[in-house]
Design a protein around this motif. Structure first.
Motif, mmCIF file in Angstrom:
data_model
loop_
_atom_site.group_PDB
_atom_site.id
_atom_site.type_symbol
_atom_site.label_atom_id
_atom_site.label_comp_id
_atom_site.label_asym_id
_atom_site.label_seq_id
_atom_site.Cartn_x
_atom_site.Cartn_y
_atom_site.Cartn_z
ATOM 1 N N PRO A 129 -6.680 8.340 24.664
ATOM 2 C CA PRO A 129 -7.128 7.159 25.416
ATOM 3 C C PRO A 129 -7.103 7.353 26.931
ATOM 4 N N PHE A 189 -7.522 -2.715 16.261
ATOM 5 C CA PHE A 189 -7.606 -2.543 17.706
ATOM 6 C C PHE A 189 -8.456 -3.615 18.376
ATOM 7 N N TYR A 262 -8.071 -0.307 25.429
ATOM 8 C CA TYR A 262 -7.365 0.860 25.975
ATOM 9 C C TYR A 262 -5.850 0.687 25.861
ATOM 10 N N GLY A 265 -4.830 1.193 22.292
ATOM 11 C CA GLY A 265 -4.951 2.590 21.925
ATOM 12 C C GLY A 265 -3.839 3.422 22.531
ATOM 13 N N GLU A 293 -5.260 5.453 12.021
ATOM 14 C CA GLU A 293 -5.305 4.868 13.361
ATOM 15 C C GLU A 293 -6.447 5.473 14.182
ATOM 16 N N TYR A 297 -9.569 3.464 15.718
ATOM 17 C CA TYR A 297 -9.804 3.470 17.166
ATOM 18 C C TYR A 297 -11.213 3.972 17.478
#
Length: 512
Positions: A129, A189, A262, A265, A293, A297
């Motif tokens: 990220p 997310f 962001y 993440g 994950e 993301y």
């Protein structure tokens, strides 16, 4: 009846004590609560949490770094040295395969392994990220339309339809779009962020984001190059319009929506690295691309890309409606993002993709230089030596605060008269507007690198081919909020005292 499984049970069964033990223990208890026998629980746990999996460590030597940049002046050399140092720190991260810095490279704030602006990396099966930054999908978008409107008229309409500054659009002035109704909000997310997506739709933010009106006149060789590259629609319109267009170009990212993604993440990546790796700085933590994950993301990033493109398109559509026009051709590209190419994830922080698209065409991109210079329309060269990136703009040699320092008085206040003089000298003849009321000298041409040098280095390193130049006519940026009354009063009082002292000295000279 078995007692609840404990950490010591897993250690006795061969799992190592450490950061991974907590997640393994939680999973074991979940399996046990479903009624499975202890032996079955341990067998299944071994498949998900291998006992012998080694802790991931930074590599001893950094991965390779390519530099598509030349530094001539001391300022440029210092800037490149800092950018190079940050990149070398990032290239010690084991999932990072190689890196590059572009002609617009400049350091950003942050700690160890923070990717500089103008930086790009190739990463094996992982998303970092920090390497796309909080301004996810910061991007360019252009609409070509008939060149039959005075600049002032276009700028007046543009100022009414766009929105700069902090926060979202005021209630009653919000925009809507089918992009808000996409079934994405159960993604972990993105959960709970639909209202943020609504609030920020149709906004451009602040800093270096802009709405730019320009004019372009294509030459016949440029049209031929565009047609040969596979962009038949643009080539056809160039022929039909004798190569002449007005162009609206906007530059902004995903606003508060992307910033929230962001942050989520970053938290998830920090957690994964704490459980599976050691000595990984915050700026470089990652999510494995093939983990649950990582896949979630990645899907969230794709939505942010669609949302941001729609954000651009809504502003463009609003302007064209007011002008009674339609977009003849629209193009756009991201420069803060993650792209999957083969088995690798390419990350750019202020780096424009310059590879080939799914149809085999060299990507068509937009590179702004500064508000008083042309915006370049380029065909990517797919130069693998430099990760097939090209620059995203002109970049800076100095931070904003360092650049403004010479324009400040002894009390740290910027002299408005000097600002106006500098803007007149660098943007004369252009319709420059500041949405929030006051000019921001750090976003003037003075704040950026020599545009001619950056443009020359694109050719020097074979990053892209210029096939058009949008010449500036006007530009809107956020700017600064008006000077608060107490600062204005303080400034005026100080000026009066200076005048009084000057007059007193003059009178003393006369008396003598």
């Amino acid at each position: 009846m078995n007692m609840e499984i404990k950490a010591r049970d897993l250690i006795a069964a061969g799992w190592h004590e450490g950061r991974r033990l907590g997640p393994a223990l939680r999973r074991a208890r979940d399996l046990e609560s479903s009624g499975l026998e202890r032996s079955v629980v341990l067998t299944q746990l071994e498949q998900e949490f291998p006992k012998e999996l080694a802790v991931i460590l930074p590599r001893y030597e950094p991965a390779p770094l390519a530099e598509a940049i030349e530094a001539d002046t001391p300022e440029e050399q210092a800037n490149v040295a800092i950018a190079r140092a940050r990149m070398h720190e990032l290239l010690h991260i084991p999932v990072v395969q190689r890196g590059v810095i572009m002609p617009d490279a400049c350091p950003t704030g942050g700690g160890r392994a923070t990717i500089p602006v103008g930086g790009g990396i190739e990463v094996a099966n992982a998303i970092i990220p920090g390497a796309h930054s909080a301004d996810i999908c910061c991007s360019m978008f252009a609409s070509f339309f008939p060149a039959n409107h005075p600049v002032g008229e276009v700028m007046d309409h543009l100022q009414k339809v766009t929105h700069f500054g902090p926060g979202g659009r005021p209630r009653g002035f919000q925009m809507t779009s089918p992009v808000l109704e996409e079934p994405v909000w159960d993604n972990p997310f993105l959960t709970g962020l639909r209202s943020r997506a609504q609030d920020f739709l149709g906004t451009q933010g602040d800093g270096n984001h802009f709405a730019y009106i320009g004019r372009i006149e294509f030459t016949e060789p440029q049209r031929a190059a565009i047609e040969a590259a596979g962009y038949a629609e643009l080539s056809d319109w160039i022929t039909r319009r004798d190569g002449k267009f007005n162009v609206l170009v906007t530059h902004h990212g995903s606003r508060g929506l992307g910033a929230d993604l962001y942050k989520r993440g970053q938290v998830a990546a920090r957690k994964w690295c704490d459980e599976n790796a050691k000595d990984i700085p915050d700026a470089a933590v990652w999510l494995p691309g093939d983990s649950p994950e990582g896949r979630a993301y990645w899907d969230a990033l794709q939505y942010i890309g669609r949302w941001t493109r729609e954000n651009h398109a809504l502003i463009h559509a609003a302007l064209l409606r007011r002008l009674g026009q339609r977009a003849l051709v629209q193009i756009g590209n991201e420069h803060n993002f993650v792209w999957k190419r083969g088995d690798s994830f390419f990350h750019g922080k202020g780096a424009t993709p310059a590879w080939r698209d799914s149809e085999g065409r060299p990507l068509l991109g937009l590179i702004p230089l500064n508000m008083a210079r042309e915006i370049l329309l380029v065909l990517g060269s797919n130069n693998n030596d430099y990760l097939s990136f090209c620059p995203h703009g002109a970049g800076r040699n100095l931070s904003r605060s360092a650049m403004l320092k010479p324009f400040k008085d002894a009390e740290g206040l910027i002299d408005p008269s000097r600002v106006q003089q500098s803007l007149a000298e660098t943007t004369g003849g252009l319709d420059i507007r500041w949405f929030c009321g006051g000019p921001d000298l750090s976003e003037s041409p003075l704040g950026y690198k020599d545009a001619t040098k950056v443009k020359a280095q694109i050719t020097r390193f074979g990053l892209a081919t210029v096939v058009g130049e949008v010449q500036p006519q006007g530009c809107i940026m956020a700017g600064e909020s008006p000077e608060p009354p107490w600062i204005r009063a303080r400034r005026e009082k100080k000026a009066r005292h200076k005048d009084e002292r000057r007059e007193g000295r003059a009178e003393g000279i006369v008396d003598n």
